[in-house]
Write an enzyme that holds these catalytic residues in place. Structure first.
Site, short mmCIF file in Angstrom:
data_model
loop_
_atom_site.label_atom_id
_atom_site.label_comp_id
_atom_site.label_asym_id
_atom_site.label_seq_id
_atom_site.Cartn_x
_atom_site.Cartn_y
_atom_site.Cartn_z
N ASP A 56 -8.47 -3.58 3.51
CA ASP A 56 -8.46 -3.03 4.87
C ASP A 56 -9.68 -2.16 5.18
O ASP A 56 -9.55 -1.08 5.74
CB ASP A 56 -7.18 -2.24 5.12
CG ASP A 56 -5.97 -3.15 5.21
OD1 ASP A 56 -6.17 -4.38 5.25
OD2 ASP A 56 -4.84 -2.65 5.23
N ASP A 88 -2.02 3.89 4.79
CA ASP A 88 -1.68 2.50 5.09
C ASP A 88 -2.80 1.55 4.70
O ASP A 88 -2.64 0.33 4.81
CB ASP A 88 -1.34 2.34 6.57
CG ASP A 88 -0.52 1.08 6.84
OD1 ASP A 88 0.39 0.81 6.03
OD2 ASP A 88 -0.78 0.38 7.82
N ASN A 89 -3.93 2.10 4.26
CA ASN A 89 -5.05 1.26 3.82
C ASN A 89 -5.39 1.48 2.35
O ASN A 89 -6.43 1.03 1.89
CB ASN A 89 -6.29 1.54 4.68
CG ASN A 89 -6.12 1.08 6.11
OD1 ASN A 89 -5.44 0.10 6.37
ND2 ASN A 89 -6.73 1.79 7.05
N ARG A 112 0.84 -1.19 0.00
CA ARG A 112 0.00 0.00 0.00
C ARG A 112 0.88 1.25 0.00
O ARG A 112 2.11 1.15 0.12
CB ARG A 112 -0.98 -0.02 1.16
CG ARG A 112 -0.44 -0.05 2.57
CD ARG A 112 0.09 -1.37 3.11
NE ARG A 112 -0.78 -2.52 3.05
CZ ARG A 112 -1.73 -2.79 3.93
NH1 ARG A 112 -1.98 -1.95 4.91
NH2 ARG A 112 -2.44 -3.89 3.84
#
Length: 217
Positions: free
Chosen positions: A116, A106-107, A36
């Site tokens: 996520d 981060d997603n 990601r």
């Protein structure tokens, strides 16, 4: 898949102090890749540029066959692909009323796939302030803000890539990023026109879409 245990675990499902025992379980999620934007950020932040190059080359070689590995502009082409596909993905989310819930870097997948999405949700009726994540008190990731958050995340991706780009490539990458909003808007309009059965091109298309969304509030 879901693997359920016979052991009990304590859970506070809504983070409101109402803790109760439930059977433990593990959810197995599958994806073509789990890399990601945050994967690049952490390497750039720590100055691990050689490792970042190796990671980028691996991702490009494995998942972006149209980009030649001997092309000196491969990171620029990769960024361009992620920008356009991220715009497409978020437009698709919006076309079906899907709210991801936790749209941080981060997603956000480098393959522009949906990952996520723990506290996700679908709107029953149109509400740009719809927030499925009960811990998002400020509505940072409300459904009406997803396109803007996508742009923010891509700007962070560009920031992480800049140490690997020369001056000309940095300038071109900035132009690519500026094209995100138009790309998103175009795809958003295409999807909603398809839903409404609108054919051809008309200056009133966007007005009609905006009007119908407004009256459905």
């Amino acid at each position: 898949s879901l693997v359920v245990s016979d052991d009990d675990v304590w859970r506070d499902q809504f983070y409101n102090g109402n803790v109760k025992k439930e059977r433990g379980a593990v959810v197995l999620r599958l994806a073509k890749s789990w890399f990601r934007i945050g994967s690049l950020e952490i390497l750039a932040h720590s100055g691990e540029l050689d490792l970042q190059r190796r990671l980028l080359d691996f991702i490009i070689q494995e998942h972006f066959p149209s980009i030649a590995m001997n092309d000196s502009n491969r990171y620029l082409e990769f960024f361009s692909a992620v920008v356009s596909e991220t715009a497409n993905l978020i437009a698709l989310w919006m076309s079906v009323g899907f709210a991801h819930g936790v749209c941080n870097t981060d997603n956000f997948s480098l393959l522009s796939i949906t990952i996520d999405y723990g506290p996700f949700g679908f709107m029953d009726s149109y509400d740009p302030n719809f927030v499925p994540n009960t811990s998002d008190d400020e509505g940072t990731y409300k459904i009406g803000n997803q396109a803007n958050v996508g742009l923010f995340n891509l700007s962070k991706m560009l920031q992480a890539l800049k140490p690997l780009l020369d001056l000309r490539q940095k300038q071109l990458a900035s132009q690519i990023l500026k094209g995100y909003s138009e790309h998103y808007s175009t795809r958003f309009t295409e999807l909603f026109k398809s839903k409404l059965g609108l054919l051809g091109e008309s200056e009133d298309d966007n007005y009609l879409i905006a009007f119908l969304l407004k009256v459905s509030l």
